[in-house]
Design a protein around this motif. Structure first.
Motif, PDB file in Angstrom:
ATOM      1  N   UNK A   1      42.222  36.400  58.719  1.00 26.36           N
ATOM      2  CA  UNK A   1      43.015  35.656  57.733  1.00 26.36           C
ATOM      3  C   UNK A   1      42.857  36.183  56.309  1.00 26.36           C
ATOM      4  N   UNK A   2      41.971  37.156  56.113  1.00 27.80           N
ATOM      5  CA  UNK A   2      41.629  37.544  54.747  1.00 27.80           C
ATOM      6  C   UNK A   2      42.814  38.142  53.992  1.00 27.80           C
ATOM      7  N   UNK A   3      43.602  38.991  54.644  1.00 26.82           N
ATOM      8  CA  UNK A   3      44.729  39.637  53.965  1.00 26.82           C
ATOM      9  C   UNK A   3      45.716  38.600  53.435  1.00 26.82           C
ATOM     10  N   UNK A   4      46.013  37.583  54.249  1.00 23.50           N
ATOM     11  CA  UNK A   4      46.943  36.535  53.822  1.00 23.50           C
ATOM     12  C   UNK A   4      46.338  35.702  52.700  1.00 23.50           C
ATOM     13  N   UNK A   5      45.040  35.418  52.803  1.00 24.03           N
ATOM     14  CA  UNK A   5      44.366  34.665  51.743  1.00 24.03           C
ATOM     15  C   UNK A   5      44.403  35.444  50.428  1.00 24.03           C
ATOM     16  N   UNK A   6      44.200  36.746  50.523  1.00 29.40           N
ATOM     17  CA  UNK A   6      44.234  37.594  49.326  1.00 29.40           C
ATOM     18  C   UNK A   6      45.603  37.541  48.667  1.00 29.40           C
ATOM     19  N   UNK A   7      46.644  37.709  49.440  1.00 27.21           N
ATOM     20  CA  UNK A   7      47.997  37.694  48.883  1.00 27.21           C
ATOM     21  C   UNK A   7      48.302  36.377  48.190  1.00 27.21           C
ATOM     22  N   UNK A   8      47.920  35.283  48.815  1.00 25.49           N
ATOM     23  CA  UNK A   8      48.188  33.962  48.243  1.00 25.49           C
ATOM     24  C   UNK A   8      47.398  33.768  46.950  1.00 25.49           C
ATOM     25  N   UNK A   9      46.158  34.234  46.947  1.00 26.02           N
ATOM     26  CA  UNK A   9      45.315  34.060  45.759  1.00 26.02           C
ATOM     27  C   UNK A   9      45.858  34.863  44.583  1.00 26.02           C
ATOM     28  N   UNK A  10      46.221  36.109  44.823  1.00 26.65           N
ATOM     29  CA  UNK A  10      46.734  36.945  43.741  1.00 26.65           C
ATOM     30  C   UNK A  10      48.076  36.441  43.225  1.00 26.65           C
ATOM     31  N   UNK A  11      48.874  35.869  44.105  1.00 26.45           N
ATOM     32  CA  UNK A  11      50.151  35.299  43.669  1.00 26.45           C
ATOM     33  C   UNK A  11      49.918  34.103  42.742  1.00 26.45           C
ATOM     34  N   UNK A  12      48.831  33.386  42.987  1.00 29.94           N
ATOM     35  CA  UNK A  12      48.519  32.209  42.170  1.00 29.94           C
ATOM     36  C   UNK A  12      47.733  32.567  40.913  1.00 29.94           C
ATOM     37  N   UNK A  13      47.263  33.820  40.829  1.00 26.46           N
ATOM     38  CA  UNK A  13      46.479  34.258  39.672  1.00 26.46           C
ATOM     39  C   UNK A  13      47.046  35.587  39.148  1.00 26.46           C
ATOM     40  N   UNK A  14      48.230  35.560  38.560  1.00 25.69           N
ATOM     41  CA  UNK A  14      48.836  36.802  38.043  1.00 25.69           C
ATOM     42  C   UNK A  14      48.033  37.364  36.875  1.00 25.69           C
ATOM     43  N   UNK A  15      47.983  38.686  36.788  1.00 25.18           N
ATOM     44  CA  UNK A  15      47.237  39.349  35.719  1.00 25.18           C
ATOM     45  C   UNK A  15      48.071  40.504  35.167  1.00 25.18           C
ATOM     46  N   UNK A  16      47.738  40.939  33.963  1.00 31.18           N
ATOM     47  CA  UNK A  16      48.411  42.093  33.366  1.00 31.18           C
ATOM     48  C   UNK A  16      48.016  43.349  34.138  1.00 31.18           C
ATOM     49  N   UNK A  17      49.007  44.176  34.465  1.00 31.30           N
ATOM     50  CA  UNK A  17      48.766  45.367  35.267  1.00 31.30           C
ATOM     51  C   UNK A  17      48.720  46.644  34.424  1.00 31.30           C
ATOM     52  N   UNK A  18      48.743  46.505  33.104  1.00 32.57           N
ATOM     53  CA  UNK A  18      48.885  47.683  32.242  1.00 32.57           C
ATOM     54  C   UNK A  18      47.675  47.911  31.331  1.00 32.57           C
ATOM     55  N   UNK A  19      46.481  47.602  31.838  1.00 36.52           N
ATOM     56  CA  UNK A  19      45.268  47.830  31.054  1.00 36.52           C
ATOM     57  C   UNK A  19      44.598  49.144  31.463  1.00 36.52           C
ATOM     58  N   UNK A  20      43.908  49.763  30.529  1.00 37.80           N
ATOM     59  CA  UNK A  20      43.150  50.970  30.842  1.00 37.80           C
ATOM     60  C   UNK A  20      41.884  50.570  31.582  1.00 37.80           C
ATOM     61  N   UNK A  21      41.610  51.238  32.697  1.00 38.81           N
ATOM     62  CA  UNK A  21      40.437  50.934  33.517  1.00 38.81           C
ATOM     63  C   UNK A  21      39.722  52.236  33.864  1.00 38.81           C
ATOM     64  N   UNK A  22      38.455  52.344  33.471  1.00 35.55           N
ATOM     65  CA  UNK A  22      37.658  53.508  33.870  1.00 35.55           C
ATOM     66  C   UNK A  22      37.537  53.533  35.382  1.00 35.55           C
ATOM     67  N   UNK A  23      37.187  52.407  35.966  1.00 38.32           N
ATOM     68  CA  UNK A  23      37.200  52.250  37.415  1.00 38.32           C
ATOM     69  C   UNK A  23      35.906  52.545  38.132  1.00 38.32           C
ATOM     70  N   UNK A  24      35.013  53.324  37.495  1.00 36.65           N
ATOM     71  CA  UNK A  24      33.758  53.686  38.163  1.00 36.65           C
ATOM     72  C   UNK A  24      32.571  53.529  37.214  1.00 36.65           C
ATOM     73  N   UNK A  25      32.489  52.382  36.553  1.00 33.97           N
ATOM     74  CA  UNK A  25      31.373  52.141  35.638  1.00 33.97           C
ATOM     75  C   UNK A  25      30.142  51.695  36.426  1.00 33.97           C
ATOM     76  N   UNK A  26      29.561  52.655  37.141  1.00 33.17           N
ATOM     77  CA  UNK A  26      28.354  52.392  37.911  1.00 33.17           C
ATOM     78  C   UNK A  26      27.124  52.762  37.083  1.00 33.17           C
ATOM     79  N   UNK A  27      25.977  52.752  37.707  1.00 27.11           N
ATOM     80  CA  UNK A  27      24.750  53.009  36.977  1.00 27.11           C
ATOM     81  C   UNK A  27      24.598  54.427  36.477  1.00 27.11           C
ATOM     82  N   UNK A  28      25.423  55.345  36.972  1.00 25.70           N
ATOM     83  CA  UNK A  28      25.375  56.740  36.547  1.00 25.70           C
ATOM     84  C   UNK A  28      26.314  57.017  35.385  1.00 25.70           C
TER      85      UNK A  28
END
Length: 300
Positions: A174-201
């Motif tokens: 059920x996780x995929x359907x739960x994910x879709x429903x959650x993201x639909x209910x929590x819209x976010x801006x899709x145009x932000x700059x993201x480094x994406x790999x801010x790990x410990x290194x």
């Protein structure tokens, strides 16, 4: 004249070449000659994508050719764009010195930069006192508010396509359907700059501030994606880092932002399984565990 002699038929050939700095030395020497930079014997700097070498006081990142990698020019442009952008924002990062390409056995794109001087967040965390961790967390939060701003598209990465292609069903029927429903209910801006790999290194503690490096996989997407490797990997859930981060990041609900970030990442399923140590999970359970993490509450 071909300065690079190795044959590159597949990705393993590239990895083998990187392990031998001598394979790149004539190529790097020619690049440094063309850029009027002093040359010294290259020393390998570990990196999962590019061939990165320290050359005296500088570093060079050479990107794999199209024969074995997809969109190497995109990776190169992303690194160059990111370093230029952070310099403009006055956020600590390697200083871009030169960028370009060389026609050789293959066409190689490269960037040459002045690297950060400091220690990784992972090294810092091993010995830092609570106050030092909290201070660093505050510095990171301040920097992220500058970095994760709105930005025009700068590469070919489509976050929505990649996230939709991830196998969310591996977390449960059920996780995929739960994910879709959650993201639909929590819209976010899709145009932000993201480094994406801010790990410990990739988070570097320098004198008096914090810096970021290795931007080849940066992308445009929800800023919440940035929190996932930072909090779950680099911080390891450490309450002092988290307390400092929340002070300056000014997220009204860090647990919700973490959840949104996980659900938008293409590696979200792998991140969730690695963090929880289980193969099956519900969205409700995941949200509860993130809330406990942020609030520093025990499972009991």
């Amino acid at each position: 004249m071909d300065y690079f002699k190795n044959q590159l038929n597949q990705w393993t050939d590239w990895q083998a070449a990187i392990a031998e700095p001598g394979a790149f030395e004539p190529l790097i020497q020619q690049i440094y000659r063309s850029e009027n930079e002093p040359f010294k014997t290259p020393e390998l700097v570990p990196d999962s994508l590019a061939a990165v070498f320290a050359v005296g006081a500088t570093q060079i990142a050479i990107f794999p050719p199209t024969s074995i990698a997809t969109h190497p020019r995109d990776r190169y442009q992303t690194e160059r764009f990111s370093l230029t952008r952070l310099a403009r924002l006055q956020v600590t990062a390697p200083i871009l010195l030169h960028s370009g390409f060389i026609f050789d056995t293959y066409q190689f794109y490269y960037v040459i930069y002045q690297p950060l001087v400091g220690i990784s967040l992972t090294e810092f965390a091993n010995t830092a006192e609570p106050l030092a961790k909290s201070t660093l967390g505050r510095q990171i939060g301040t920097a992220l508010r500058k970095i994760n701003r709105e930005v025009a598209s700068f590469n070919q990465v489509d976050v929505q396509v990649l996230a939709s292609q991830a196998d969310w069903n591996q977390l449960g029927a059920t996780f995929a359907a739960e994910r879709q429903a959650y993201l639909a209910a929590h819209p976010v801006a899709m145009n932000r700059f993201v480094h994406g790999q801010l790990n410990g290194t990739n988070v570097i503690v320098t004198t008096g501030t914090v810096g970021f490096q290795h931007f080849q996989t940066a992308l445009q997407g929800p800023w919440q994606m940035e929190l996932v490797p930072l909090v779950l990997q680099a911080f390891g859930g450490d309450p002092d880092f988290l307390a400092g981060l929340q002070t300056t990041l000014q997220s009204p609900d860090l647990a919700t932002d973490l959840l949104i970030g996980l659900l938008w990442r293409a590696d979200g399923p792998a991140q969730i399984k690695a963090w929880l140590g289980v193969d099956t999970v519900t969205l409700t359970t995941l949200a509860q565990k993130l809330t406990r993490l942020v609030k520093n509450e025990s499972e009991g």
